[in-house]
Design a protein around this motif. Sequence first.
Motif, PDB file in Angstrom:
ATOM      1  N   LEU A  19       3.552  -9.044  15.565  1.00 12.13           N
ATOM      2  CA  LEU A  19       3.301  -9.495  14.200  1.00 12.13           C
ATOM      3  C   LEU A  19       3.778 -10.925  13.995  1.00 12.13           C
ATOM      4  O   LEU A  19       3.094 -11.749  13.400  1.00 12.13           O
ATOM      5  CB  LEU A  19       3.992  -8.562  13.197  1.00 12.13           C
ATOM      6  N   SER A  20       4.955 -11.228  14.484  1.00 15.56           N
ATOM      7  CA  SER A  20       5.516 -12.555  14.261  1.00 15.56           C
ATOM      8  C   SER A  20       4.792 -13.625  15.061  1.00 15.56           C
ATOM      9  O   SER A  20       4.793 -14.802  14.686  1.00 15.56           O
ATOM     10  CB  SER A  20       7.012 -12.573  14.608  1.00 15.56           C
ATOM     11  N   ASN A  21       4.142 -13.240  16.179  1.00 18.43           N
ATOM     12  CA  ASN A  21       3.444 -14.206  17.027  1.00 18.43           C
ATOM     13  C   ASN A  21       1.932 -14.216  16.806  1.00 18.43           C
ATOM     14  O   ASN A  21       1.194 -14.851  17.535  1.00 18.43           O
ATOM     15  CB  ASN A  21       3.727 -13.915  18.503  1.00 18.43           C
ATOM     16  N   SER A  22       1.465 -13.480  15.789  1.00 15.09           N
ATOM     17  CA  SER A  22       0.044 -13.450  15.466  1.00 15.09           C
ATOM     18  C   SER A  22      -0.313 -14.643  14.590  1.00 15.09           C
ATOM     19  O   SER A  22       0.557 -15.216  13.921  1.00 15.09           O
ATOM     20  CB  SER A  22      -0.311 -12.148  14.736  1.00 15.09           C
ATOM     21  N   PRO A  23      -1.598 -15.027  14.572  1.00  7.53           N
ATOM     22  CA  PRO A  23      -2.008 -16.131  13.686  1.00  7.53           C
ATOM     23  C   PRO A  23      -1.665 -15.810  12.239  1.00  7.53           C
ATOM     24  O   PRO A  23      -1.923 -14.706  11.756  1.00  7.53           O
ATOM     25  CB  PRO A  23      -3.530 -16.194  13.898  1.00  7.53           C
ATOM     26  N   GLN A  24      -1.058 -16.752  11.554  1.00  4.89           N
ATOM     27  CA  GLN A  24      -0.646 -16.547  10.174  1.00  4.89           C
ATOM     28  C   GLN A  24      -1.470 -17.447   9.250  1.00  4.89           C
ATOM     29  O   GLN A  24      -1.660 -18.632   9.525  1.00  4.89           O
ATOM     30  CB  GLN A  24       0.835 -16.873  10.003  1.00  4.89           C
ATOM     31  N   THR A  25      -1.952 -16.867   8.152  1.00  2.00           N
ATOM     32  CA  THR A  25      -2.694 -17.627   7.155  1.00  2.00           C
ATOM     33  C   THR A  25      -1.734 -18.135   6.086  1.00  2.00           C
ATOM     34  O   THR A  25      -0.990 -17.355   5.494  1.00  2.00           O
ATOM     35  CB  THR A  25      -3.782 -16.756   6.492  1.00  2.00           C
ATOM     36  N   VAL A  26      -1.749 -19.436   5.869  1.00  4.18           N
ATOM     37  CA  VAL A  26      -0.938 -20.052   4.814  1.00  4.18           C
ATOM     38  C   VAL A  26      -1.865 -20.352   3.643  1.00  4.18           C
ATOM     39  O   VAL A  26      -2.895 -21.005   3.808  1.00  4.18           O
ATOM     40  CB  VAL A  26      -0.261 -21.344   5.306  1.00  4.18           C
ATOM     41  N   THR A  27      -1.509 -19.856   2.466  1.00  2.00           N
ATOM     42  CA  THR A  27      -2.358 -20.009   1.290  1.00  2.00           C
ATOM     43  C   THR A  27      -1.620 -20.755   0.180  1.00  2.00           C
ATOM     44  O   THR A  27      -0.456 -20.467  -0.097  1.00  2.00           O
ATOM     45  CB  THR A  27      -2.807 -18.634   0.759  1.00  2.00           C
ATOM     46  N   ILE A  28      -2.306 -21.705  -0.433  1.00  2.00           N
ATOM     47  CA  ILE A  28      -1.757 -22.470  -1.552  1.00  2.00           C
ATOM     48  C   ILE A  28      -2.687 -22.280  -2.753  1.00  2.00           C
ATOM     49  O   ILE A  28      -3.883 -22.574  -2.670  1.00  2.00           O
ATOM     50  CB  ILE A  28      -1.648 -23.968  -1.215  1.00  2.00           C
ATOM     51  N   ASP A  29      -2.160 -21.772  -3.849  1.00  6.81           N
ATOM     52  CA  ASP A  29      -2.948 -21.583  -5.062  1.00  6.81           C
ATOM     53  C   ASP A  29      -3.055 -22.895  -5.838  1.00  6.81           C
ATOM     54  O   ASP A  29      -2.097 -23.680  -5.900  1.00  6.81           O
ATOM     55  CB  ASP A  29      -2.321 -20.516  -5.953  1.00  6.81           C
ATOM     56  N   ILE A  30      -4.216 -23.107  -6.453  1.00  8.50           N
ATOM     57  CA  ILE A  30      -4.380 -24.259  -7.340  1.00  8.50           C
ATOM     58  C   ILE A  30      -3.481 -24.042  -8.563  1.00  8.50           C
ATOM     59  O   ILE A  30      -3.488 -22.948  -9.149  1.00  8.50           O
ATOM     60  CB  ILE A  30      -5.856 -24.404  -7.787  1.00  8.50           C
ATOM     61  N   PRO A  31      -2.686 -25.039  -8.978  1.00  7.88           N
ATOM     62  CA  PRO A  31      -1.829 -24.875 -10.162  1.00  7.88           C
ATOM     63  C   PRO A  31      -2.629 -24.402 -11.374  1.00  7.88           C
ATOM     64  O   PRO A  31      -3.724 -24.913 -11.643  1.00  7.88           O
ATOM     65  CB  PRO A  31      -1.257 -26.285 -10.391  1.00  7.88           C
ATOM     66  N   ALA A  32      -2.096 -23.414 -12.081  1.00  5.14           N
ATOM     67  CA  ALA A  32      -2.819 -22.782 -13.179  1.00  5.14           C
ATOM     68  C   ALA A  32      -3.204 -23.755 -14.285  1.00  5.14           C
ATOM     69  O   ALA A  32      -4.202 -23.538 -14.988  1.00  5.14           O
ATOM     70  CB  ALA A  32      -1.981 -21.639 -13.759  1.00  5.14           C
ATOM     71  N   ASP A  33      -2.422 -24.831 -14.474  1.00  9.33           N
ATOM     72  CA  ASP A  33      -2.747 -25.782 -15.525  1.00  9.33           C
ATOM     73  C   ASP A  33      -3.821 -26.786 -15.092  1.00  9.33           C
ATOM     74  O   ASP A  33      -4.309 -27.571 -15.913  1.00  9.33           O
ATOM     75  CB  ASP A  33      -1.493 -26.544 -15.974  1.00  9.33           C
ATOM     76  N   MET A  34      -4.213 -26.758 -13.815  1.00  7.31           N
ATOM     77  CA  MET A  34      -5.220 -27.678 -13.299  1.00  7.31           C
ATOM     78  C   MET A  34      -6.573 -27.006 -13.081  1.00  7.31           C
ATOM     79  O   MET A  34      -7.618 -27.647 -13.195  1.00  7.31           O
ATOM     80  CB  MET A  34      -4.743 -28.298 -11.983  1.00  7.31           C
ATOM     81  N   GLY A  35      -6.548 -25.711 -12.722  1.00  6.63           N
ATOM     82  CA  GLY A  35      -7.794 -25.025 -12.443  1.00  6.63           C
ATOM     83  C   GLY A  35      -7.542 -23.693 -11.781  1.00  6.63           C
ATOM     84  O   GLY A  35      -6.436 -23.134 -11.866  1.00  6.63           O
ATOM     85  N   ILE A  36      -8.555 -23.178 -11.106  1.00  8.02           N
ATOM     86  CA  ILE A  36      -8.429 -21.910 -10.405  1.00  8.02           C
ATOM     87  C   ILE A  36      -8.918 -22.085  -8.971  1.00  8.02           C
ATOM     88  O   ILE A  36      -9.713 -22.975  -8.671  1.00  8.02           O
ATOM     89  CB  ILE A  36      -9.235 -20.792 -11.096  1.00  8.02           C
ATOM     90  N   GLY A  37      -8.422 -21.211  -8.086  1.00  6.82           N
ATOM     91  CA  GLY A  37      -8.837 -21.261  -6.685  1.00  6.82           C
ATOM     92  C   GLY A  37      -7.650 -21.359  -5.760  1.00  6.82           C
ATOM     93  O   GLY A  37      -6.488 -21.312  -6.195  1.00  6.82           O
ATOM     94  N   GLN A  38      -7.923 -21.513  -4.491  1.00 11.49           N
ATOM     95  CA  GLN A  38      -6.864 -21.610  -3.496  1.00 11.49           C
ATOM     96  C   GLN A  38      -7.363 -22.297  -2.235  1.00 11.49           C
ATOM     97  O   GLN A  38      -8.567 -22.365  -1.984  1.00 11.49           O
ATOM     98  CB  GLN A  38      -6.305 -20.232  -3.145  1.00 11.49           C
ATOM     99  N   ILE A  39      -6.400 -22.791  -1.484  1.00  8.52           N
ATOM    100  CA  ILE A  39      -6.667 -23.418  -0.193  1.00  8.52           C
ATOM    101  C   ILE A  39      -5.888 -22.639   0.856  1.00  8.52           C
ATOM    102  O   ILE A  39      -4.679 -22.418   0.700  1.00  8.52           O
ATOM    103  CB  ILE A  39      -6.219 -24.890  -0.180  1.00  8.52           C
ATOM    104  N   SER A  40      -6.555 -22.179   1.896  1.00  5.90           N
ATOM    105  CA  SER A  40      -5.883 -21.418   2.946  1.00  5.90           C
ATOM    106  C   SER A  40      -6.186 -22.026   4.301  1.00  5.90           C
ATOM    107  O   SER A  40      -7.256 -22.619   4.496  1.00  5.90           O
ATOM    108  CB  SER A  40      -6.320 -19.949   2.917  1.00  5.90           C
TER     109      SER A  40
END
Length: 287
Positions: A19-40
């Motif tokens: 588990l620790s050595n598997s590919p990990q997805t890093v996700t960043i949410d768009i700030p709620a006061d700016m819009g909606i969505g995410q970058i992963s």
Amino acid sequence: MVTIKVTNQYLNNLYRDLLSNSPQTVTIDIPADMGIGQISQIVTKQGAVVSDWKMNYFSDINVQGINSEEYVQLLFCFNDGVSWNIADNRQSTSIQKGESCIYRGHGKMEYLCYAGNSDFLFKNIKIPLSYFYKILNDYFEDSEIVAYEKKLLTGISKVHITPYMEHIFAELKDFIQYRGGLGYLFLESKIFELLSVYLSEVLELSILTSDYGANIHTLYIAQIKRKYGLDMGKNYNLAADPKKRVPQCPRDKEIMLLETLKHFKMLDASVEIMESGNGNHEGYSLK
């Protein structure tokens, strides 16, 4: 009993390591006061970065950043498009729905504006330049390497997103089904598959647009391939406003493209030019 306990502990440790050595997805949410969505994003063992950008901002957002020279970029646009400017360059670059592009980072500042209330959906793959060169040297002849370097590393090459590319992206998500090194291996295999399909499209486009020294718009190539039954997937070139007409390929360029497709065995030699009664030649053309 002792053996069973040791075995269970070993399996527990092994699973935890996987588990620790598997590919990990890093996700960043768009700030709620700016819009909606995410970058992963996911980073492979070879340093390639696979990312998804899904964004809708409440107002226009201006961003800027330096595009690293150490990467080759593949950018795919699945919804609203954008344009950006490069420092010390008077020309802007754009990408629209259904288009993709490949280029080497230039190490200069880029300026980009995301229009407010637009639905953006991009997929991006950044391949370390050293890894990209290794792929070229491992799999291609010297003449091919020279051709690809000239086409890919000195400017921006665009091709339309094909159904096969969409299929690879859909499968790429399945890496979560694999643990440890298998997950990384699966990711790398999909990047290789996508890169091979992409390079094939770039080479084909280069052949079609340069044959006989002709300057043929990529939109015309897509139209003619679709007209003669070559799989192009979704038609992203429909006008958003039904009153507006998409420019259509002139007959002289259609004849030239048809002969080129036959020459490279993409169409059977017996295929004849179709009449324009189906509406393919209505409207205006690009100069």
